[in-house]
Design a protein around this motif. Structure first.
Motif, PDB file in Angstrom:
ATOM      1  N   ILE A 168       0.850  -1.189   0.000  1.00 13.23           N
ATOM      2  CA  ILE A 168       0.000   0.000   0.000  1.00 13.23           C
ATOM      3  C   ILE A 168       0.887   1.241   0.000  1.00 13.23           C
ATOM      4  CG2 ILE A 168      -1.945   1.158   1.078  1.00 13.23           C
ATOM      5  CD1 ILE A 168      -2.439  -1.791   0.269  1.00 13.23           C
ATOM      6  N   VAL A 169       0.658   2.128  -0.959  1.00 17.96           N
ATOM      7  CA  VAL A 169       1.397   3.389  -1.053  1.00 17.96           C
ATOM      8  C   VAL A 169       0.400   4.533  -0.985  1.00 17.96           C
ATOM      9  CG1 VAL A 169       2.868   4.837  -2.485  1.00 17.96           C
ATOM     10  CG2 VAL A 169       3.275   2.377  -2.393  1.00 17.96           C
ATOM     11  N   VAL A 170       0.577   5.434  -0.025  1.00 15.01           N
ATOM     12  CA  VAL A 170      -0.304   6.598   0.124  1.00 15.01           C
ATOM     13  C   VAL A 170       0.126   7.672  -0.861  1.00 15.01           C
ATOM     14  CG1 VAL A 170      -1.083   8.418   1.688  1.00 15.01           C
ATOM     15  CG2 VAL A 170      -0.731   6.088   2.551  1.00 15.01           C
ATOM     16  N   PHE A 171      -0.856   8.287  -1.520  1.00 15.70           N
ATOM     17  CA  PHE A 171      -0.613   9.332  -2.511  1.00 15.70           C
ATOM     18  C   PHE A 171      -1.440  10.540  -2.092  1.00 15.70           C
ATOM     19  CE2 PHE A 171      -1.041  10.608  -7.213  1.00 15.70           C
ATOM     20  CZ  PHE A 171       0.241  11.121  -7.257  1.00 15.70           C
ATOM     21  N   ALA A 172      -0.805  11.637  -1.663  1.00 10.19           N
ATOM     22  CA  ALA A 172      -1.554  12.707  -0.990  1.00 10.19           C
ATOM     23  C   ALA A 172      -0.934  14.074  -1.231  1.00 10.19           C
ATOM     24  CB  ALA A 172      -1.596  12.427   0.514  1.00 10.19           C
ATOM     25  N   TRP A 173      -1.813  15.108  -1.138  1.00 10.14           N
ATOM     26  CA  TRP A 173      -1.295  16.483  -1.067  1.00 10.14           C
ATOM     27  C   TRP A 173      -0.738  16.765   0.314  1.00 10.14           C
ATOM     28  CZ3 TRP A 173      -0.385  18.803  -5.330  1.00 10.14           C
ATOM     29  CH2 TRP A 173      -1.223  18.671  -6.448  1.00 10.14           C
ATOM     30  N   ASN A 174      -1.378  16.208   1.332  1.00  6.49           N
ATOM     31  CA  ASN A 174      -1.000  16.496   2.717  1.00  6.49           C
ATOM     32  C   ASN A 174       0.195  15.636   3.108  1.00  6.49           C
ATOM     33  OD1 ASN A 174      -0.852  17.120   5.421  1.00  6.49           O
ATOM     34  ND2 ASN A 174      -3.051  16.959   5.756  1.00  6.49           N
ATOM     35  N   THR A 175       1.354  16.258   3.297  1.00 12.82           N
ATOM     36  CA  THR A 175       2.571  15.519   3.631  1.00 12.82           C
ATOM     37  C   THR A 175       3.092  15.922   5.007  1.00 12.82           C
ATOM     38  OG1 THR A 175       3.926  17.158   2.454  1.00 12.82           O
ATOM     39  CG2 THR A 175       3.210  15.213   1.208  1.00 12.82           C
ATOM     40  N   ASP A 176       2.176  16.265   5.908  1.00 11.00           N
ATOM     41  CA  ASP A 176       2.573  16.565   7.273  1.00 11.00           C
ATOM     42  C   ASP A 176       3.319  15.365   7.857  1.00 11.00           C
ATOM     43  OD1 ASP A 176       1.814  16.346  10.357  1.00 11.00           O
ATOM     44  OD2 ASP A 176       1.809  18.461   9.795  1.00 11.00           O
ATOM     45  N   PRO A 177       4.461  15.589   8.511  1.00  5.90           N
ATOM     46  CA  PRO A 177       5.263  14.466   9.033  1.00  5.90           C
ATOM     47  C   PRO A 177       4.480  13.534   9.948  1.00  5.90           C
ATOM     48  CG  PRO A 177       6.545  16.497   9.104  1.00  5.90           C
ATOM     49  CD  PRO A 177       5.150  16.891   8.695  1.00  5.90           C
ATOM     50  N   GLU A 178       3.539  14.083  10.734  1.00  2.09           N
ATOM     51  CA  GLU A 178       2.751  13.238  11.618  1.00  2.09           C
ATOM     52  C   GLU A 178       1.893  12.255  10.822  1.00  2.09           C
ATOM     53  OE1 GLU A 178      -0.836  13.685  14.947  1.00  2.09           O
ATOM     54  OE2 GLU A 178       0.404  15.429  14.412  1.00  2.09           O
ATOM     55  N   LEU A 179       1.300  12.722   9.715  1.00  2.65           N
ATOM     56  CA  LEU A 179       0.492  11.838   8.879  1.00  2.65           C
ATOM     57  C   LEU A 179       1.354  10.788   8.191  1.00  2.65           C
ATOM     58  CD1 LEU A 179      -2.103  14.188   7.144  1.00  2.65           C
ATOM     59  CD2 LEU A 179      -2.432  12.659   9.079  1.00  2.65           C
ATOM     60  N   VAL A 180       2.538  11.204   7.734  1.00  2.00           N
ATOM     61  CA  VAL A 180       3.447  10.260   7.083  1.00  2.00           C
ATOM     62  C   VAL A 180       3.819   9.143   8.043  1.00  2.00           C
ATOM     63  CG1 VAL A 180       5.708   9.970   6.028  1.00  2.00           C
ATOM     64  CG2 VAL A 180       4.364  12.014   5.514  1.00  2.00           C
ATOM     65  N   GLU A 181       4.224   9.503   9.263  1.00  2.62           N
ATOM     66  CA  GLU A 181       4.631   8.514  10.254  1.00  2.62           C
ATOM     67  C   GLU A 181       3.468   7.585  10.613  1.00  2.62           C
ATOM     68  OE1 GLU A 181       7.020   6.272  12.465  1.00  2.62           O
ATOM     69  OE2 GLU A 181       7.642   7.951  11.199  1.00  2.62           O
TER      70      GLU A 181
END
Length: 216
Positions: free
Chosen positions: A79-92
């Motif tokens: 699964i690879v997330v593809f997003a505009w929102n790249t906030d580090p908390e969301l990435v982690e």
């Protein structure tokens, strides 16, 4: 002469058909590197794909996180997330829930393909450049033909699902003032003056207003 390896099979996952079709069309320009499997948005991703590209358009907060966790638990695909929102908390958080990669929509199509190939080869890839580095808009989204930018369209989609300005700001990691700016710009482009008019326009132009519908 040895046969070249089969390109990884990619499925695009999102509730919006136009989003799925837009990204699939973009990746289809690179058939020698990835094979796009365009799934119906109301069916779950199947296990005959190597990578599920999980587009987070209009999937705010806990709903999107829960869907990612469920998808990672139930699928053999990466699964690879593809997003505009790249906030580090969301990435982690996404990586901790089983994502094999987190990719910004600011990436060029060529770099997106390279990242997907790297994930297929066993790497964990995080690519989160500034949106200003984008060479062109990625994929497609509802409202684009009316002149809505990707972020304006996402804000309008969340309005159509009943979120307040404060809830949209929290979901997209934006300030309330930024949300209001996107709303003003969107309203101007679609000719709306009130929230009810914006919701009606969204209903008439392909926006999904059901916050509970997912493809799982």
């Amino acid at each position: 002469m040895s046969t070249p390896p089969r390109p990884p099979r990619i499925a695009v996952l999102n509730d919006y058909e136009i989003v799925v079709a837009g990204i699939a069309r973009m990746l289809a320009d690179h058939p020698e590197h990835v094979e796009v499997v365009e799934l119906d948005t109301r069916r779950p991703a199947t296990d005959d794909v190597d990578i599920v590209l999980f587009d987070t358009f209009a999937r705010p907060g806990e709903a999107g996180e829960q869907t990612l966790s469920q998808l990672a638990d139930s699928s053999r695909s990466k699964i690879v997330v593809f997003a505009w929102n790249t906030d580090p908390e969301l990435v982690e958080k996404a990586l901790s829930q089983g994502a094999a990669g987190y990719l910004s929509k600011a990436l060029s199509a060529e770099r997106l393909v390279e990242a997907l190939r790297a994930v297929h080869d066993g790497e964990r890839i995080v690519e989160t450049p500034s949106p200003r580095s984008a060479t062109r808009p990625v994929g497609d989204w509802p409202g684009r033909e009316a002149g809505l930018g990707a972020r304006e369209s996402e804000v309008l989609a969340l309005i159509a699902r009943g979120l307040s300005n404060q809830e949209i700001a929290l979901a997209l990691y934006l300030s309330v003032n930024s949300v209001k700016t996107h709303i003003r710009n969107a309203y101007r482009k679609i000719g709306a003056q009130r929230r009810s008019q914006a919701v009606r326009w969204a209903l008439e132009n392909g926006f999904d207003t059901d916050p509970d519908r997912t493809r799982l």
